[in-house]
Write an enzyme that holds these catalytic residues in place. Sequence first.
Site, PDB file in Angstrom:
ATOM      1  N   ILE A  61     -23.990 -29.037 -24.999  1.00 35.88           N
ATOM      2  CA  ILE A  61     -23.420 -30.231 -24.508  1.00 35.88           C
ATOM      3  C   ILE A  61     -24.492 -31.156 -25.052  1.00 35.88           C
ATOM      4  O   ILE A  61     -25.668 -31.217 -25.026  1.00 35.88           O
ATOM      5  CB  ILE A  61     -23.176 -30.373 -23.059  1.00 35.88           C
ATOM      6  N   SER A  62     -23.818 -32.411 -25.815  1.00 33.23           N
ATOM      7  CA  SER A  62     -24.747 -33.236 -26.535  1.00 33.23           C
ATOM      8  C   SER A  62     -25.393 -34.146 -25.408  1.00 33.23           C
ATOM      9  O   SER A  62     -25.047 -34.161 -24.405  1.00 33.23           O
ATOM     10  CB  SER A  62     -23.882 -34.172 -27.361  1.00 33.23           C
ATOM     11  N   GLN A  63     -26.545 -34.671 -25.998  1.00 33.60           N
ATOM     12  CA  GLN A  63     -27.452 -35.705 -25.199  1.00 33.60           C
ATOM     13  C   GLN A  63     -26.435 -36.793 -24.865  1.00 33.60           C
ATOM     14  O   GLN A  63     -25.648 -37.521 -25.603  1.00 33.60           O
ATOM     15  CB  GLN A  63     -28.351 -36.094 -26.171  1.00 33.60           C
TER      16      GLN A  63
END
Length: 218
Positions: A61-63
Amino acid sequence: MTQWRSLAERMVREQIKARGVRSEAVLEAMGSVPRHLFLDEALRESAWIDSPLPIGEDQTISQPYMVARMTELLSPARGESVLEIGTGSGYQAAVLSAMGAKVTSLERIASLADRARKRLDGLGFDVRVIWSDGSPENRPGGPFDGVIVTAAAPELDEWWSEVLFPGGRLVVPLSVVSGGQRIFLRKKTAAGEYEDTWHDYCRFVPLLKGRMEKGSGG
Ligand code: SAH
């Protein structure tokens, strides 16, 4: 677990606003989506830290900041149609949906697509998740007001630009010669011309070809 709202508020203030994201619509959406529920139980405590996190199948899951920044560049208006490539956990799709976009999201790993679909449904986000790698045999028709690619591409795929309405926007992390990747924004003008700009440096998992049941090694 009502405490998450204050953690979300703090994330928005310290990680996102502080780094220059100005769009009120984006800040509001980032504060309203329960990011912890897009992670496995064991990782929920870490949901609000300034980092990407594992979601299984070797994916992440992206930052939070990167989700906010890319969403700001895409700038979806309420009611606009958006195509996401790389559903992953479904978090980015939820943020877009919270802003009132009509979201179609493609995921090449079936197990992730299934999990994200159930999660989004369960949380009341109306997102269409398709098991697809974006190749001609399994891609949706479009056109779309926005296309957001959330995996690193070695180069532009012509399809992403073609499938945009005039006035549409494409946001994608593209590999750059100096190494790493950089966020690329393309605006398609009313006349169908392209206005291209480069933005933040970043680090995404690679965009890959082919549909799979499960991720290798995941
Ligand atoms: N947007 C996601 C994070 C993306 S991680 C989130 O909010 O959680 C990148 C995702 O892109 C991974 O799940 C990976 O399996 C997927 N992916 C990689 N190449 C793809 C392709 N060609 N088509 C669709 N999905 C792809």
